[in-house]
Enzyme design. Structure first.
Site: not given
Length: 403
Positions: A239, A266, A329, A332, A356, A366
């Protein structure tokens, strides 16, 4: 009985003087010249006094009205002095439980990245506090909150209106949890605002066009730090805020790793970014310029602050890529699309590298080192593919899946 003329002509003496009006009301004139209305009364056999205001702010007629109101309380068996204390305490409690006080308390407990904190506090300060900030949180109604959101909506900022309402809902839930409110009126406003138009970060996903962008970055003649940020945006696709706030202490060039702490992410989870050889080479070239400071990409005005949040986008515009074509952005989205549809990497590897919320078969998130070997290979393959596109080499067709 007193008259306004007599009050105006009253002169201070060496000691406090009292001018009586009737019914216990009198004006006390201090040696300094101040004039204070007082009421003398008895309650439960004890003499008491009550301040009714300062002359001339409180005139004779107003003082008499206050006296009469106090005498009505006495007739009902209520001590007007105690009544005033209760009203003051109630007012202080209302102020302590105002929406703004609780909102600031809630915000202070959040573990946001600084840029997001500034954004939320600015939205509350400009669009919410001026209208409902002083209202007791327990008394707020759905129509009041809707009016706050509608003011934002009416200026064309539909998405901002939804975000403001969402934040208000979170504050109300905090108020309920801390015993300052009983229900959340924001829940009654579902569907009350217009739906925001779908939005996305513009991104290049055509291999030929991406090659052109990479060549433009290579030839970028602007600031050296911004040029390095452009290159790493394409290679690492983190990001923009995470890249801007990168610190040298987080990067191990020998190990080829960038460990981003949870506080900058985030999803509030630490993230490990494998650094391909090309990324390490860019960082080694940059280190002599910025390596003595905190930030990998320091701002132009102060090395103690990171690169401006608009620097990469401004560089893209300078190179001729408008905001409908490519954004900071958007790197990504470029990587997500092409790693999947062109290079055929597994979707869960890609999503994990994008930081994510990927979960294992048992529903657990994870950790940062999950699939690290596979992600290293993927990041190296992505860097090599970008090198090929930059050189104008073979362009692989979409939907080709690697074995």
């Amino acid at each position: 009985m007193l008259t306004d003329t007599a009050i105006r002509k009253a002169k201070p003496a060496n000691k406090p003087a009292r001018m009586f009006d009737g019914g216990g009301l009198y004006l006390e004139v201090s040696p300094a010249g101040g004039k204070l209305w007082r009421l003398k009364y008895r309650f439960n056999g004890k003499e008491r006094r009550l301040a009714l205001g300062i002359y001339p702010d409180t005139g004779l007629a107003d003082a008499r009205d206050k006296r009469d109101a106090a005498r009505k309380l006495l007739a009902a068996g209520v001590d007007p002095g105690e009544q005033r204390k209760a009203e003051k305490a109630a007012g202080e409690e209302r102020a302590a439980n105002s929406f703004e006080v609780i909102a600031r308390e809630w915000a202070a407990r959040q573990t946001w990245v600084e840029s997001y904190r500034v954004k939320v506090e600015a939205r509350l300060g400009s669009d919410v506090y001026p209208y409902i900030g002083r209202r007791p949180v327990a008394e707020l109604s759905a129509p009041e909150l809707l009016q706050v959101a509608r003011r934002i909506e009416e200026r064309g900022a539909v998405e901002s209106a939804h975000r403001a309402l969402q934040v208000c809902g979170q504050i109300m839930r905090y108020a309920i949890a801390t015993g300052r409110a009983e229900r959340n009126p924001v829940a009654d406003l579902r569907g009350a605002l217009a739906s925001p138009a779908g939005s996305h970060h513009a991104a290049i996903t055509d291999p030929v066009a991406l090659g052109g962008l990479l060549r433009s970055i290579e030839g970028y003649s602007g600031d050296v730090v911004t040029r390095a940020a452009l290159k790493l945006s394409a290679l690492l696709f983190v990001r923009p805020g995470e890249l801007r706030h990168a610190e040298w202490a987080e990067i191990d060039m020998d190990a080829g790793e960038w460990n981003i702490p949870a506080g900058k992410m985030k999803m509030r989870q630490p993230h490990l970014v494998p650094l391909c050889n090309q990324a390490v080479a860019i960082l080694r070239e940059l280190h002599p310029l910025t390596g003595r400071g905190q930030y990998v990409f320091p701002g132009g005005r102060s090395p103690r602050r990171p690169l401006s949040n608009n620097a990469v986008n401004a560089a893209l515009r300078r190179m001729g890529f408008d905001k409908e074509t490519m954004t900071a952005h958007g790197f990504r989205a470029t990587a997500r699309t092409m790693l999947d549809e062109v290079l055929g990497y597994r979707a869960d590897f890609i999503e994990h590298q994008l930081a994510h919320a990927v979960k294992d078969p048992n529903g657990r998130a994870y950790n940062r080192t999950a699939h690290l070997a596979e992600r290293r290979k993927m990041m190296a393959g992505w860097a090599d593919y970008l090198d090929t596109l930059r050189a104008g080499g073979e362009v692989l067709p979409f939907k080709r899946k690697a074995s």
